[in-house]
Design an enzyme around this catalytic site. Structure first.
Site, PDB file in Angstrom:
ATOM      1  N   HIS A 199      11.929   4.010 -36.339  1.00 40.77           N
ATOM      2  CA  HIS A 199      12.147   3.524 -35.171  1.00 40.77           C
ATOM      3  C   HIS A 199      10.478   3.284 -34.679  1.00 40.77           C
ATOM      4  O   HIS A 199       9.890   4.278 -34.967  1.00 40.77           O
ATOM      5  CB  HIS A 199      12.702   4.302 -34.043  1.00 40.77           C
ATOM      6  CG  HIS A 199      14.225   4.820 -34.433  1.00 40.77           C
ATOM      7  ND1 HIS A 199      15.019   4.432 -33.719  1.00 40.77           N
ATOM      8  CD2 HIS A 199      14.680   5.599 -35.249  1.00 40.77           C
ATOM      9  CE1 HIS A 199      16.399   4.695 -34.059  1.00 40.77           C
ATOM     10  NE2 HIS A 199      15.947   5.504 -35.036  1.00 40.77           N
TER      11      HIS A 199
ATOM     12  N   GLU B  81      25.543  11.192 -37.179  1.00 42.34           N
ATOM     13  CA  GLU B  81      24.180  12.080 -37.035  1.00 42.34           C
ATOM     14  C   GLU B  81      24.598  13.478 -36.517  1.00 42.34           C
ATOM     15  O   GLU B  81      24.270  14.367 -37.140  1.00 42.34           O
ATOM     16  CB  GLU B  81      22.959  11.476 -36.355  1.00 42.34           C
ATOM     17  CG  GLU B  81      21.716  12.184 -36.207  1.00 42.34           C
ATOM     18  CD  GLU B  81      20.676  11.662 -35.239  1.00 42.34           C
ATOM     19  OE1 GLU B  81      21.102  10.597 -34.442  1.00 42.34           O
ATOM     20  OE2 GLU B  81      19.306  12.035 -35.559  1.00 42.34           O
TER      21      GLU B  81
HETATM   22  N1  HPA Z   1      18.969   9.051 -33.478  1.00 41.06           N
HETATM   23  C1  HPA Z   1      19.554   8.379 -32.251  1.00 41.06           C
HETATM   24  N2  HPA Z   1      18.537   7.957 -31.397  1.00 41.06           N
HETATM   25  C2  HPA Z   1      17.358   7.615 -32.045  1.00 41.06           C
HETATM   26  C3  HPA Z   1      17.013   8.205 -33.216  1.00 41.06           C
HETATM   27  C4  HPA Z   1      17.672   8.999 -34.008  1.00 41.06           C
HETATM   28  O1  HPA Z   1      17.650   9.571 -35.006  1.00 41.06           O
HETATM   29  N3  HPA Z   1      15.484   7.877 -33.383  1.00 41.06           N
HETATM   30  C5  HPA Z   1      15.123   7.383 -32.123  1.00 41.06           C
HETATM   31  N4  HPA Z   1      16.335   6.985 -31.492  1.00 41.06           N
HETATM   32 ZN    ZN Z   2      17.380   6.987 -36.001  1.00 40.57          ZN
END
Ligand code: HPA
Ligand code: ZN
Length: 336
Positions: A20, A201
């Protein structure tokens, strides 16, 4: 001094598929931009910022990450941010970067597509010319905001369509399943955009299946929580859906307590097309090379494993056939 394994990994042609750009904002640049733009930061100095980077979970990180982005205001700021990342990636042996950005983090503050796109593109074109690194942009929708806001954002992006590689879905995962975003992703597909999504995640395997079924995701960002669902793992392996795994991110956000416990190698051994990525390197303590090196140490990865991870990253990228063939030939010459 860099050891032989580090130099070997650096030499491997690699693609970074999960980073990101707002997560590459180093505290030093945060202060510099805050001063330039007259923004008051809730930190006295760089050390205080780094001390605040102790996270319990994804949300505790996101709160600080969105706050940090407030210093990004002018085209030059976005250019500086992108430029710093691309130089760093190039030094790590990255040939190709497919870079996420969060337009809503900026449009919600009154900073429009024209402002940030001009900065991103200037930096990308310069890096392409001067360093030979190939880079492209993937626009992520923030899933903690309403679906209508994502749909509106896609329409706002239309004048910049030719500079977008694809769309993604990020931000707070649990409680925000992928299915409601199906119409937005359908429209993106009609526009010829590639589709990826964060899933698994912190969220359950059902979110990974939902990203594939409802959104048509071609890659899953993270995906590590798919491990507990045997049928889903078989599906990912059989269809060669890549996972863009981010080991130091998982460690920083408590997905694993120790890197030695990370399931990256177990997923590889089950036939899943795993790649290594940095996610938000300024916040999680390592860029791409550090992610490879620390994971290799923690999991005892062999040279063959490392070459496979690099190969997966290139094959999983959305670069042209010519580019991928060139990097794969380069990889063959090193690792054969
Ligand atoms: N997960 C979800 N949103 C995010 C992440 C991530 O790892 N990094 C930046 N925005
Ligand atoms: Zn991410």
């Amino acid at each position: 001094m860099a050891d032989a394994r580090e130099e070997f990994i650096r030499s491997l042609p690699k693609a970074e598929l999960h980073v990101h750009i707002e997560g590459t904002l180093e505290p030093e640049m945060m202060f510099e931009l805050a001063a330039r733009n007259g923004v008051d930061l809730p930190y006295g100095d760089v050390a205080e910022v780094r001390a605040a980077y102790s996270f319990d979970d994804l949300q505790s990180f996101l709160d600080i990450y969105y706050e940090g982005a407030s210093v990004l205001q002018l085209t030059q700021d976005f250019d500086d941010l992108m430029s710093a990342y691309l130089q760093r990636a190039h030094a790590d042996g990255v040939r190709r970067a497919e870079i996420f950005f969060d337009p809503q983090t900026h449009t919600e503050r009154g900073i429009g597509f024209d402002v940030f796109m001009a900065g991103f593109l200037a930096a990308i074109e310069r890096a392409q010319r001067e360093l030979g690194i190939s880079a492209a942009l993937i626009m992520c929708f923030l899933r903690h905001l309403p679906v209508d806001a994502a749909a509106d954002t896609l329409e706002l992006a239309l004048p910049h369509r030719e500079h977008l590689l694809g769309v993604g879905l990020d931000s707070s995962e649990v409680g925000h399943p992928p299915e409601p975003y199906a119409p937005v992703f359908r429209r993106a597909a009609e526009l010829g955009l590639r589709r990826v999504a964060h899933a698994g995640e912190e969220g359950p395997p059902a979110y990974v299946a939902g990203a594939l079924d409802a959104l048509g995701a071609e890659r899953i960002d993270h995906g590590v929580r798919a491990e507990s669902d045997d049928a889903l793992i078989a599906r990912l392996a059989d269809s060669s859906i890549p996972l863009t795994v981010c080991p130091l991110s998982n460690l920083a956000l408590g997905g694993v307590e120790r890197l030695e416990e990370h399931n990256l190698k177990r997923l590889m051994d089950r036939g899943v097309m795993v790649t290594v990525n940095s996610d938000d390197p300024a916040y999680f303590g390592g860029y791409l090379l550090d992610n490879y090196v620390r994971t290799a140490r923690a999991l005892d990865l062999t040279s063959d494993d490392l070459a496979t991870l690099a190969r997966n990253s290139i094959e999983a990228s959305f670069a042209t056939d010519d580019e991928r063939a060139r990097w794969l030939a380069e990889l063959d010459a090193i690792s054969a």
